[in-house]
Design a protein around this motif. Structure first.
Motif: not given
Length: 156
Positions: A92-95, A100-105, A131-133
């Motif tokens: 989960x931390x890796x995802x 975060x790295x790809x989107x910057x958010x 993702x939550x779904x």
């Protein structure tokens, strides 16, 4: 004022303060976050200062919490259980980090960015909701077993 109403007011005020802090510090700008993560290039240390600045009031808040028998607007503390580091946590931390790295958010700044840059933030928030779904589609028995293993009880 009823306890539930006070909890909602405190939660709303906390969220507004958090979002305002992210906006004022510029942390809702994906380019700034990507520059922070670019340690081999044009590294921008601003995010480190924002995180460091957030630690100061948090350390003070935890010092106060430890001295209280109960919260101000609730009947008891609801502190998370300590759980071991396992494959699910690391995955989960890796995802999270990849996203975060790809989107910057990440989730907090993405929601705050809805007020500043709604287009890109909305796309991110919709992806986050998907993702939550998808998480909710995991077999209930697997999620329940992991929760029990970590000392968590299912919400009733």
């Amino acid at each position: 004022m009823a306890v539930m109403t006070r909890q909602v007011v405190v939660s709303l005020a906390s969220g507004i303060l958090f979002g305002a802090g992210l906006a004022v510090s510029g942390m809702v700008d994906p380019a700034r976050v990507r520059d922070f993560l670019d340690v081999g290039g044009a590294w921008d240390p601003t995010l480190a200062f924002v995180m460091g600045g957030a630690l100061i009031p948090m350390v003070l808040a935890w010092a106060v919490v430890r001295r209280r028998s109960r919260p101000i607007v609730a009947s008891e503390f609801h502190l998370p259980a300590t759980t071991p580091i396992d494959a699910r946590l690391i995955g989960g931390a890796a995802l999270f980090g990849i996203g975060w790295g790809l989107a910057g958010l990440c989730p907090g700044p993405a929601v705050a960015a809805l007020a500043i840059r709604p287009g890109p933030a909305l796309i991110f928030c919709l992806g986050m909701a998907v993702g939550f779904g998808l998480f909710r589609l995991l077999p209930a028995s697997r999620t329940k077993k992991q929760g029990e293993r970590h000392g968590l009880q299912a919400a009733r």
